[in-house]
Design an enzyme around this catalytic site. Structure first.
Site, PDB file in Angstrom:
ATOM      1  N   THR A 185       0.841  -1.458   0.355  1.00  0.00           N
ATOM      2  CA  THR A 185      -0.262   0.002   0.199  1.00  0.00           C
ATOM      3  C   THR A 185       0.711   1.343   0.176  1.00  0.00           C
ATOM      4  OG1 THR A 185      -1.404  -1.096   1.109  1.00  0.00           O
ATOM      5  CG2 THR A 185      -1.581   0.725   1.427  1.00  0.00           C
ATOM      6  N   ARG A 213     -13.105  -7.423  -1.288  1.00  0.00           N
ATOM      7  CA  ARG A 213     -12.425  -7.687   0.217  1.00  0.00           C
ATOM      8  C   ARG A 213     -12.142  -5.739   0.802  1.00  0.00           C
ATOM      9  NH1 ARG A 213      -7.176  -5.171   2.006  1.00  0.00           N
ATOM     10  NH2 ARG A 213      -7.543  -6.328   3.791  1.00  0.00           N
ATOM     11  N   VAL A 214     -12.611  -4.919   1.317  1.00  0.00           N
ATOM     12  CA  VAL A 214     -12.047  -4.024   1.395  1.00  0.00           C
ATOM     13  C   VAL A 214     -11.078  -3.460   3.102  1.00  0.00           C
ATOM     14  CG1 VAL A 214     -12.799  -1.434   2.055  1.00  0.00           C
ATOM     15  CG2 VAL A 214     -14.293  -2.714   0.477  1.00  0.00           C
ATOM     16  N   GLY A 215     -10.137  -2.743   2.892  1.00  0.00           N
ATOM     17  CA  GLY A 215      -8.832  -2.746   4.041  1.00  0.00           C
ATOM     18  C   GLY A 215      -9.243  -1.110   4.577  1.00  0.00           C
ATOM     19  N   ASP A 216      -8.393  -1.493   5.066  1.00  0.00           N
ATOM     20  CA  ASP A 216      -8.624   0.257   5.893  1.00  0.00           C
ATOM     21  C   ASP A 216      -8.407   1.194   5.655  1.00  0.00           C
ATOM     22  OD1 ASP A 216      -5.455  -1.335   5.848  1.00  0.00           O
ATOM     23  OD2 ASP A 216      -4.387   0.334   6.924  1.00  0.00           O
ATOM     24  N   THR A 236       0.019   1.051   6.552  1.00  0.00           N
ATOM     25  CA  THR A 236      -0.282   0.263   5.241  1.00  0.00           C
ATOM     26  C   THR A 236       0.535  -1.622   6.445  1.00  0.00           C
ATOM     27  OG1 THR A 236       1.264  -0.810   3.804  1.00  0.00           O
ATOM     28  CG2 THR A 236       2.631   0.416   5.071  1.00  0.00           C
ATOM     29  N   GLY A 239      -5.360  -4.929   7.212  1.00  0.00           N
ATOM     30  CA  GLY A 239      -5.746  -4.274   6.860  1.00  0.00           C
ATOM     31  C   GLY A 239      -7.491  -4.777   8.216  1.00  0.00           C
TER      32      GLY A 239
END
Lengths: 318, 318
Positions: A185, A213-216, A236, A239
Site C-alpha cells: 500500500t 474485500r475492502v481494507g483499512d 500500511t 488492513g
C-alpha cells in the site's frame, strides 16, 4: 532508537511531505523498482510543496505518482484478487476541515485517489465514500476515463497470482492469501506552508483475497486520518487489524484525550495494539509542529521525507 | 433530563437488549407501522436473551427482525438510491473478541446483517468488510439466497422516490437528497448473561443518494462499535458526519483515555461533535455495567429496551 531512518522533528516550520510505499519483507529483486518509484513520488512532492499547493492537493499528487509508477500495490501495479482482477481502494482526508473522500472496490480507475479527491471537493456532505460501480459512475461524471481492468494488470502481478494460485487449495476457499502477504500500500502526508495537514492512502489489497474485500486504506480513522488539532496518519499493513483498532483515530484520541505525544501514541498503536494482535505493518504520522514518526513492526517499510528545497531522504530498514 | 425515555442504569446485571429504528421527525402516518416493527424486534430480543444466546448472535437476530419487518429503512423496506435501486449496508462487532463483519452496497440480499455475521464467523481475519458483487458472491457461497432487487422494493419507498425525483433537478446532479432526509437506519445492542457486549446496524441509506454511497452503519468505529472494556454503540443519522467524527470509537476513546462515563462521552459526541457540524441523529450505547444511554439531536428516535423476562419498553420523543 524507536524511530530510525527519517523520523524525528524535521523541517522546522516549513512545508513537509512524507510518504510510504508498503511495509513487509521486501525482496531484493524489488528494491530498485521501489526506490525509483519513491524518487519519482518525492519529486512530485517537491513540486507540490514549491508550488504552494494546499496540503490536500499535494497528497493527492504524491499518491497519484505512486499509483502511476507500477512498482507498488496501487493503481497499475496492484495485486490481483481471487478472481484475477485488479480491485482498488483509496481515501484521503483534509486536516483543517475534516472533509474526506474514499472509493472502494473499483476496477476501472487508474487513479482512484483522484476520484476520492473529487468526492471530497464536490461531495457537499452528500456522499464521501463510494463503492464499486457507483464510484466508477461518479468518476465518469467528473471527467475521469474508465479503463478496462486488464490495462491495470502488470506482468509481475500476473505471475505472482499464478504462483499463489498454484500453491493454494483453490476449491476449498473463496480466497487464497499466502502467509505474510506483501503489504505494498502507498500513502502520503503533507504539512503545507500554512500548517494545514492532509493524509492520503491507496492500495490494491493482497494477492488472492476475496473479491470485494475492502481494507483499512479508504476508511477514515483506520488507514487514513487527518485532524489539524492533532495529527495526520497513513497506514500500511494487515488492513483487517488496523480497522479493528482504528489505527489513525486511536493515535488522534491518545493525543487529544490522554495528552500523549505523537511519538508515544503512534508507537503504542503500532507495537502494542496492532502487532501483538496480528496487525503487522506500519504507518507514517505527522503533527502540526512538524514532528514525524514512521513506526513499523515488520522487517522494513519504504518511506521518504521531502522538506521543501532540501534533498529527499529515504529509508527502508530500521 | 439529558436522556429521557428508557435511558439510565437498567436491568441490573441481567441480560439486556437495546434497539433503535431511526432518528428523525417521524410522520404520524408512519407511527403504527414503526411501533409494530419495534414490538416484533423486542420479541425477537426476548427470545434471544431467554435462550442464552451469545450477544453477537442476539444482535444479529434482532436486526434481522427489523430488516424483515418492512417499516424501517433496512432490508425490504429500504429507501431507493438515485437509480431507483435498493442498496444495503450492514455491520456488526463482538465486544469480547473485537471481531467484526460488514457488507456494503449490496443489492441482492434480504438480510445483509446475516451475511455480515457469517463474515465475522468465517472471516479468519482475511476479510471483514466486503462490497458489492463480492459480498453477494460470499453470501451465496455461505448459503444465502440471492434475490432480485425488485423484491426488496416496497410500494411506500417507490412512492417516496417518485415524489423526491419529481421535485429534484435530476439532470444537474448525480443525487437528489431532500433536506432533512429521513434516517430510518436500525440497530441493536446486547449485553448477554455472561456480560459480553455486541453491536449491529443495518441501513438502506437515503432516498435519491448516489449509487454506491456507503454510510457509517457498516464502518467499524463509525456507526457500529463494541469493546467489552468500554461500550457498545449503534448509530443512526447523517452518516457522512458520523464517519468523520468516528462516533462509536470516539465514545470508546473518551471512556478509555479521558475516564469519562458512558453518559458523558455519548452526550458530548452527539450534542457537541456531531449536531453542530451537520450530524443530526442519535445513537444507543451501553457499557458492561448495564448503563444505557440513547442521546439524539433530532425530534425523535425510535428506541426500545428489553431486559430478560421484563415487559419491553419503548420511546420515541424526549
Amino acid at each position: 532508537m524507536a524511530f530510525a531512518g527519517v523520523s524525528g522533528t524535521i523541517g522546522g516550520a516549513g512545508p513537509l511531505a512524507l510518504l510510504h510505499g508498503g511495509a513487509w519483507a521486501i525482496p531484493d529483486t524489488a528494491l530498485a523498482d521501489h526506490q525509483e518509484g519513491l524518487a519519482e513520488a518525492l519529486a512530485a512532492a517537491q513540486f507540490a510543496l514549491s508550488d504552494a499547493r494546499p496540503a490536500i492537493d499535494a497528497v493527492t499528487r504524491i499518491v497519484a505518482a505512486l499509483e502511476g509508477h507500477g512498482a507498488f500495490d496501487a493503481g497499475c501495479g496492484a495485486m490481483l484478487n481471487r478472481a484475477g482482477d485488479v480491485e482498488l481502494d483509496a481515501g484521503l482526508m483534509d486536516g483543517p476541515t475534516g472533509r474526506y473522500g474514499g472509493v472502494m472496490a473499483v476496477q476501472r480507475l487508474a487513479h482512484p485517489i483522484r476520484v476520492a479527491y473529487d468526492l471530497l471537493q464536490h461531495g457537499n456532505g452528500q456522499a464521501a465514500l463510494l463503492a464499486g460501480d457507483g464510484a466508477e459512475a461518479f468518476a465518469e461524471r467528473e471527467g475521469h476515463t474508465l479503463v478496462a481492468n486488464e490495462t491495470l494488470i502488470c506482468e509481475r502481478e500476473r505471475q505472482r497470482y499464478a504462483e499463489h494460485r498454484a500453491e493454494a487449495d483453490v476449491d476449498s476457499s473463496d480466497s487464497f492469501l499466502p502467509d505474510n502477504a506483501p503489504s505494498d500500500t502507498v500513502g502520503a502526508l503533507v504539512r503545507d506552508a500554512e500548517g494545514r495537514l492532509a493524509a492520503a492512502t491507496s492500495t490494491g489489497g493482497m494477492t488472492g483475497r476475496r473479491s470485494g474485500r475492502v481494507g483499512d486504506s479508504p476508511i477514515i480513522g483506520a488507514g487514513t486520518f487527518a485532524d489539524n488539532g492533532t495529527c495526520a496518519v497513513s497506514a500500511t499493513g494487515d488492513g483487517e487489524v488496523f480497522m479493528r483498532w482504528l489505527a489513525g483515530h486511536e493515535i488522534h484520541a491518545r493525543m487529544r484525550h490522554a495528552g500523549q505525544s505523537l511519538a508515544d501514541a503512534a508507537e503504542h498503536v503500532v507495537q502494542v495494539d496492532l502487532a501483538p494482535n496480528g496487525g503487522s505493518g506500519g504507518l507514517v504520522a505527522i503533527d502540526r509542529d512538524g514532528n514525524v514518526v514512521m513506526p513499523f513492526s515488520c522487517e522494513g517499510m519504504y518511506r521518504g521525507v521531502q522538506c521543501e528545497g532540501d534533498p529527499p531522504r529515504t529509508a527502508i530498514y530500521r
